[in-house]
Design an enzyme around this catalytic site. Structure first.
Site, PDB file in Angstrom:
ATOM      1  N   LEU A 114       0.879  -1.169   0.000  1.00 55.14           N
ATOM      2  CA  LEU A 114       0.000   0.000   0.000  1.00 55.14           C
ATOM      3  C   LEU A 114       0.914   1.215   0.000  1.00 55.14           C
ATOM      4  O   LEU A 114       1.926   1.224   0.699  1.00 55.14           O
ATOM      5  CB  LEU A 114      -0.898   0.015   1.247  1.00 55.14           C
ATOM      6  CG  LEU A 114      -1.962  -1.091   1.366  1.00 55.14           C
ATOM      7  CD1 LEU A 114      -2.672  -0.974   2.710  1.00 55.14           C
ATOM      8  CD2 LEU A 114      -2.964  -1.033   0.225  1.00 55.14           C
ATOM      9  N   ASP A 115       0.552   2.248  -0.756  1.00 50.04           N
ATOM     10  CA  ASP A 115       1.427   3.414  -0.782  1.00 50.04           C
ATOM     11  C   ASP A 115       1.307   4.198   0.522  1.00 50.04           C
ATOM     12  O   ASP A 115       0.446   3.930   1.359  1.00 50.04           O
ATOM     13  CB  ASP A 115       1.166   4.290  -2.019  1.00 50.04           C
ATOM     14  CG  ASP A 115      -0.194   4.977  -2.019  1.00 50.04           C
ATOM     15  OD1 ASP A 115      -0.588   5.511  -0.956  1.00 50.04           O
ATOM     16  OD2 ASP A 115      -0.867   5.008  -3.061  1.00 50.04           O
ATOM     17  N   ILE A 116       2.183   5.157   0.697  1.00 55.19           N
ATOM     18  CA  ILE A 116       2.298   5.860   1.976  1.00 55.19           C
ATOM     19  C   ILE A 116       1.004   6.551   2.383  1.00 55.19           C
ATOM     20  O   ILE A 116       0.702   6.674   3.579  1.00 55.19           O
ATOM     21  CB  ILE A 116       3.468   6.876   1.935  1.00 55.19           C
ATOM     22  CG1 ILE A 116       3.760   7.430   3.334  1.00 55.19           C
ATOM     23  CG2 ILE A 116       3.198   7.986   0.921  1.00 55.19           C
ATOM     24  CD1 ILE A 116       5.047   8.227   3.425  1.00 55.19           C
ATOM     25  N   ASN A 117       0.194   6.982   1.422  1.00 59.28           N
ATOM     26  CA  ASN A 117      -1.040   7.710   1.728  1.00 59.28           C
ATOM     27  C   ASN A 117      -2.275   6.810   1.770  1.00 59.28           C
ATOM     28  O   ASN A 117      -3.394   7.312   1.871  1.00 59.28           O
ATOM     29  CB  ASN A 117      -1.253   8.827   0.701  1.00 59.28           C
ATOM     30  CG  ASN A 117      -0.168   9.881   0.797  1.00 59.28           C
ATOM     31  OD1 ASN A 117       0.216  10.283   1.893  1.00 59.28           O
ATOM     32  ND2 ASN A 117       0.340  10.319  -0.346  1.00 59.28           N
ATOM     33  N   THR A 118      -2.078   5.498   1.675  1.00 63.56           N
ATOM     34  CA  THR A 118      -3.193   4.554   1.717  1.00 63.56           C
ATOM     35  C   THR A 118      -3.165   3.793   3.038  1.00 63.56           C
ATOM     36  O   THR A 118      -2.100   3.387   3.499  1.00 63.56           O
ATOM     37  CB  THR A 118      -3.126   3.566   0.537  1.00 63.56           C
ATOM     38  OG1 THR A 118      -3.142   4.300  -0.692  1.00 63.56           O
ATOM     39  CG2 THR A 118      -4.294   2.598   0.564  1.00 63.56           C
TER      40      THR A 118
END
Length: 279
Positions: free
Chosen positions: A111-115
């Site tokens: 998952l990316d940092i903002n998810t």
């Protein structure tokens, strides 16, 4: 005469907790792994008792019978990276996971940092590798908050497929979940896990995603009551369900979790989360 059983080096090392199969293959290609004194090559097979070294350090190679398959679900907060170390010193998901003595956690996808939301970790590199492979088409579901005016034509295009810079992409399902003003919630499902794919698909329609939460992988839901930054072991039935998705044999035994065990893990996660907020 009995023939010695051999397996591919990257499969053995992944199963033994030395990284995902992709990570191991990269190390082999870079010449960082030696087998019985010789530089390893992709596709090399090894048998029991092989002397395997990574960056000069001898590593333990385990058989399938020696590696317990443990899977945990983690509630990833925004702001954490799915990487073991970050050069900029930002927090990573691995800092919150339980300690392992003789193996290590492997993330099943990213998952990316903002998810935020559901992230699975396992000690079994082969299970992780298969569940991440497009061949097995494991469905992922996300709760998405979209900023902008969303009409039926946009939703239809996202279901039928839109062209991104790395190929066609489509949602298997799109369901409206309400919202206020120009901020609207949707639940979307897809069977791929390309980098920032959900965000890029909405952006292809001139819209912006300002919240993204993964809530399901296959039939495994983000457990109710599991706070951000908390983790919970999956029981035997849940582990075997994931193994069935990956076409791996079922386990006869795994950590047995009672309802009291699960409640204790939830309470521990809530305490850890409160401690993180105070610090």
């Amino acid at each position: 005469m009995k023939t010695e059983q051999t397996e591919k080096l990257q499969k053995v090392l992944a199963r033994s907790g030395h990284g995902s199969r992709r990570e191991i293959e990269a190390k082999i290609s870079a010449g960082r792994i030696r087998v019985n004194g010789k530089v390893a090559h992709l596709g090399e097979r090894v048998g029991p008792g092989a002397d395997v070294r990574i960056d000069g350090h001898k590593v333990e190679v385990k058989t399938e019978e020696e590696v317990p398959c443990r899977v945990i679900v983690y509630h990833k907060p925004e702001g954490e990276l799915v990487t073991r170390k970050d050069p900029e010193g930002r927090p990573t998901v691995y800092e919150s996971l339980p300690y392992l003595k003789s193996s290590r956690w492997i993330a099943i996808g990213r998952l990316d940092i903002n998810t935020s939301g559901l992230l699975l970790f396992t000690t079994d590199g082969e299970l992780a590798n298969r569940l991440m492979h497009p061949k097995y088409e494991v469905e992922r579901e996300y709760a998405v908050r979209v900023f902008g005016e969303v009409n039926d034509a946009m939703v239809q295009r996202l279901r039928q497929g839109v062209m991104l810079d790395d190929g066609m992409a489509k949602f298997t399902r799109v369901k409206r979940q309400g919202g206020e003003g120009l901020n609207r919630w949707f639940h979307v499902s897809l069977t791929e896990g390309r980098n920032r794919q959900v965000r890029r698909m909405w952006e292809s329609q001139g819209l912006m995603v300002n919240r993204l939460i993964r809530i399901r992988m296959g039939e495994q839901l983000l457990p109710k009551g599991l706070v951000q930054g908390g983790w919970m072991d999956l029981d035997l039935n849940a582990v075997n369900y994931l193994r069935s998705l990956a076409e791996l044999p079922k386990l006869e035994s795994a950590p047995v979790l009672t309802s009291e065990d699960k409640e204790r893990q939830l309470k521990r996660a809530r305490r850890a989360n409160r401690g993180r907020r105070r610090s």
